[in-house]
Design a protein around this motif. Structure first.
Motif: not given
Length: 292
Positions: A221-232
């Protein structure tokens, strides 16, 4: 205590168990696991001398055969449904087999049956009958107890109680062979596991082997899961998204951490994901099928 070697059991011309060998030692709690029709109940009945077989079974050095039941004095069993006389009270059912009145009364109290033990067994609920069947199996301080689906019909409180009683008896040297489809409960008591599939033993190991299964994925998990999803997704990093967390294969976790560091996204959770006991059992059975 008990040794089975090269067991072959037949129903007519159909083989029910093929070339099964295993041992049970004092104080051991053995879980017998397998899909329906694998032969679990058949093995249990055979250990009690109730079915014909080839191979050998010895208990305390004494041979068990389909015509010799002398060993039953040291063995307690609950196979399929409790064997009780419905028009007798619970206490009268126990008294038929009890050799120690104090032991009988202690079992009644410990299993919480005192309030209804003098009522006819035909008036018992499924859970009450199951407790009575377990009490019958535990009478007279047996050296080995064989239980087939012992948690059937029991509520949560009774299940916890039975689990504690099994542990206590095992601590005093009583061995158990237990079959159950409730693997989560079985896992809490057993010290070793025998897995049956297609009438054969495919695994016979200490339960610790399953407890030491390595993690194959990480939960992230991260502080910004939506941005993490885009990044991955942009970087073609494989992941699953479950319950607001990313599930990533262990070999990809380094790449995931590097991407998050480069884009200054802080982690709030990173934990290994291990297979459940049920998943591990399913994998054993699947590997066996693939090998056939």
């Amino acid at each position: 205590m008990l040794k089975a070697k090269n067991l072959n059991i037949y129903y007519g011309r159909k083989i029910a168990i093929k070339n099964a060998s295993f041992t049970i030692t004092p104080g051991e709690i053995v879980g017998l696991i397998g899909p329906n029709g694998a032969g679990k109940t058949t093995i249990m009945k055979t250990l009690l001398g109730l079915t014909k077989f080839t191979g050998s079974i010895t208990f305390d050095g004494q041979k068990i055969t389909a015509s010799s039941h002398r060993v039953l004095a040291k063995v307690g069993a609950l196979i399929e449904n409790p064997a009780i006389y419905p028009f007798l009270s619970g206490k009268e059912n126990l008294a038929l087999y009890s050799q120690d009145k104090d032991d009988l009364n202690q079992l009644v109290n410990r299993l919480g049956m005192a309030s209804y033990i003098d009522r006819p067994a035909k008036s018992y609920s499924i859970g009450m009958k199951q407790k009575l069947g377990i009490a019958l199996a535990l009478l007279n301080h047996p050296e080995l107890v064989i239980l087939d689906e012992p948690m059937n019909g029991l509520d949560v409180e009774a299940t916890i109680l039975i689990r504690k009683i099994i542990h206590d008896y095992a601590a005093n040297g009583t061995a158990f062979l237990i079959s159950s489809h409730v693997l989560s409960e079985l896992q809490k008591v057993m010290t070793s596991v025998i897995i049956l599939n297609h009438q054969e033993i495919v695994m016979d190991v200490p339960i610790d082997k399953f407890k030491s299964i390595r993690a194959t994925h990480y939960r992230l998990k991260t502080v910004n899961n939506e941005r993490t999803r885009e990044l991955f997704s942009t970087n073609d990093l494989p992941f699953e998204y479950q319950e607001d967390a990313f599930i990533i294969e262990i070999q990809d976790i380094g790449q995931a951490e590097q991407l998050l560091y480069q884009h200054q996204i802080l982690l709030t959770e990173l934990s290994p994901v291990r297979k459940t006991f049920e998943q591990a059992i399913v994998n054993v059975l699947e590997k066996k099928r693939e090998a056939e």
